[in-house]
Design a protein around this motif. Sequence first.
Motif, PDB file in Angstrom:
ATOM      1  N   SER A   4      40.555   3.374  -1.083  1.00  0.00           N
ATOM      2  CA  SER A   4      39.602   3.515  -2.462  1.00  0.00           C
ATOM      3  C   SER A   4      38.571   4.275  -2.018  1.00  0.00           C
ATOM      4  CB  SER A   4      39.472   1.997  -2.169  1.00  0.00           C
ATOM      5  OG  SER A   4      37.246   1.461  -2.045  1.00  0.00           O
ATOM      6  N   ILE A   5      38.069   5.133  -3.677  1.00  0.00           N
ATOM      7  CA  ILE A   5      37.092   6.049  -3.468  1.00  0.00           C
ATOM      8  C   ILE A   5      36.234   5.463  -3.960  1.00  0.00           C
ATOM      9  CG2 ILE A   5      36.548   8.241  -4.093  1.00  0.00           C
ATOM     10  CD1 ILE A   5      39.286   8.920  -2.695  1.00  0.00           C
ATOM     11  N   GLU A   6      35.164   5.816  -4.138  1.00  0.00           N
ATOM     12  CA  GLU A   6      33.668   5.567  -5.109  1.00  0.00           C
ATOM     13  C   GLU A   6      32.837   6.882  -4.858  1.00  0.00           C
ATOM     14  OE1 GLU A   6      31.384   2.607  -4.441  1.00  0.00           O
ATOM     15  OE2 GLU A   6      32.749   1.377  -4.058  1.00  0.00           O
ATOM     16  N   LEU A   7      32.225   7.215  -6.703  1.00  0.00           N
ATOM     17  CA  LEU A   7      32.125   8.236  -7.334  1.00  0.00           C
ATOM     18  C   LEU A   7      30.909   8.127  -6.523  1.00  0.00           C
ATOM     19  CD1 LEU A   7      32.484  11.095  -8.885  1.00  0.00           C
ATOM     20  CD2 LEU A   7      31.379   9.725 -10.768  1.00  0.00           C
ATOM     21  N   ALA A   8      29.922   7.667  -6.675  1.00  0.00           N
ATOM     22  CA  ALA A   8      28.712   7.045  -5.740  1.00  0.00           C
ATOM     23  C   ALA A   8      28.545   7.926  -4.427  1.00  0.00           C
ATOM     24  CB  ALA A   8      27.824   5.927  -5.650  1.00  0.00           C
ATOM     25  N   ALA A   9      29.627   6.965  -3.543  1.00  0.00           N
ATOM     26  CA  ALA A   9      29.336   7.519  -2.154  1.00  0.00           C
ATOM     27  C   ALA A   9      30.122   9.229  -1.573  1.00  0.00           C
ATOM     28  CB  ALA A   9      30.686   6.540  -1.916  1.00  0.00           C
ATOM     29  N   LEU A  10      30.728   9.665  -2.832  1.00  0.00           N
ATOM     30  CA  LEU A  10      30.793  11.235  -2.461  1.00  0.00           C
ATOM     31  C   LEU A  10      29.622  11.992  -2.499  1.00  0.00           C
ATOM     32  CD1 LEU A  10      33.760  11.923  -4.921  1.00  0.00           C
ATOM     33  CD2 LEU A  10      34.368  11.744  -2.545  1.00  0.00           C
ATOM     34  N   PRO A  11      29.622  13.117  -1.844  1.00  0.00           N
ATOM     35  CA  PRO A  11      28.136  13.945  -1.972  1.00  0.00           C
ATOM     36  C   PRO A  11      28.193  14.257  -3.413  1.00  0.00           C
ATOM     37  CG  PRO A  11      29.457  14.582   0.057  1.00  0.00           C
ATOM     38  CD  PRO A  11      30.289  13.533  -0.773  1.00  0.00           C
ATOM     39  N   SER A  12      26.985  14.869  -3.793  1.00  0.00           N
ATOM     40  CA  SER A  12      26.259  15.398  -5.018  1.00  0.00           C
ATOM     41  C   SER A  12      27.346  16.943  -5.749  1.00  0.00           C
ATOM     42  CB  SER A  12      24.436  15.516  -4.738  1.00  0.00           C
ATOM     43  OG  SER A  12      24.350  16.488  -4.116  1.00  0.00           O
ATOM     44  N   THR A  13      27.057  17.278  -4.195  1.00  0.00           N
ATOM     45  CA  THR A  13      28.461  19.102  -4.658  1.00  0.00           C
ATOM     46  C   THR A  13      29.592  18.033  -4.613  1.00  0.00           C
ATOM     47  OG1 THR A  13      28.943  19.099  -2.385  1.00  0.00           O
ATOM     48  CG2 THR A  13      26.264  20.075  -2.717  1.00  0.00           C
ATOM     49  N   LEU A  14      30.658  17.681  -4.081  1.00  0.00           N
ATOM     50  CA  LEU A  14      31.051  16.934  -4.473  1.00  0.00           C
ATOM     51  C   LEU A  14      31.283  16.016  -6.136  1.00  0.00           C
ATOM     52  CD1 LEU A  14      33.679  15.516  -1.590  1.00  0.00           C
ATOM     53  CD2 LEU A  14      33.222  17.837  -2.535  1.00  0.00           C
ATOM     54  N   ARG A  91      44.189   3.805  -4.929  1.00  0.00           N
ATOM     55  CA  ARG A  91      45.239   3.583  -4.583  1.00  0.00           C
ATOM     56  C   ARG A  91      45.551   3.082  -3.272  1.00  0.00           C
ATOM     57  NH1 ARG A  91      44.811   3.961  -8.831  1.00  0.00           N
ATOM     58  NH2 ARG A  91      44.500   5.847 -10.869  1.00  0.00           N
ATOM     59  N   GLU A  92      47.714   2.932  -3.631  1.00  0.00           N
ATOM     60  CA  GLU A  92      48.195   2.742  -2.280  1.00  0.00           C
ATOM     61  C   GLU A  92      47.941   4.271  -1.098  1.00  0.00           C
ATOM     62  OE1 GLU A  92      50.361   0.101  -0.228  1.00  0.00           O
ATOM     63  OE2 GLU A  92      49.440  -0.071  -1.703  1.00  0.00           O
ATOM     64  N   ALA A  93      47.806   4.055  -0.140  1.00  0.00           N
ATOM     65  CA  ALA A  93      47.107   4.676   1.002  1.00  0.00           C
ATOM     66  C   ALA A  93      49.053   5.502   1.780  1.00  0.00           C
ATOM     67  CB  ALA A  93      46.750   4.566   2.265  1.00  0.00           C
ATOM     68  N   THR A  94      48.764   7.119   1.440  1.00  0.00           N
ATOM     69  CA  THR A  94      50.485   7.855   2.010  1.00  0.00           C
ATOM     70  C   THR A  94      50.514   7.927   2.975  1.00  0.00           C
ATOM     71  OG1 THR A  94      49.254   9.720   1.708  1.00  0.00           O
ATOM     72  CG2 THR A  94      50.446   8.368  -0.143  1.00  0.00           C
ATOM     73  N   ARG A  95      49.491   7.991   3.713  1.00  0.00           N
ATOM     74  CA  ARG A  95      49.510   8.400   5.113  1.00  0.00           C
ATOM     75  C   ARG A  95      48.655   6.665   6.599  1.00  0.00           C
ATOM     76  NH1 ARG A  95      46.839  13.395   6.956  1.00  0.00           N
ATOM     77  NH2 ARG A  95      45.989  13.071   4.567  1.00  0.00           N
TER      78      ARG A  95
END
Length: 95
Positions: A4-14, A91-95
């Motif tokens: 899982s990825i949350e937008l708020a958890a990404l650094p502001s530059t990303l 998403r389902e992790a691929t590795r």
Amino acid sequence: MLRSIELAALPSTLQLCLQSADRCAGLVLTNSGEAYVPRRFHVRELDAIHTAADVGALAKLGLVAPVGASFCAVRVTDDGIELLNTGRIEREATR
């Protein structure tokens, strides 16, 4: 196993890099090869310049992908668009 990825958890530059790529139909590599700029004009992205490291980090997360065979231009993936629209993806992790 879900990733899982949350937008708020990404650094502001990303976050800014992903938003810029979405608004401008992708990003293109400058002649110097050190930065990416918007592919198409958007009034909010007049001075947008993103590092190759930021684009690489988004590519590792599967949020942007190359246009063609190289990373001279990148586009936002379906996961990237979903993340911008909903703030979270799983998403389902691929590795």
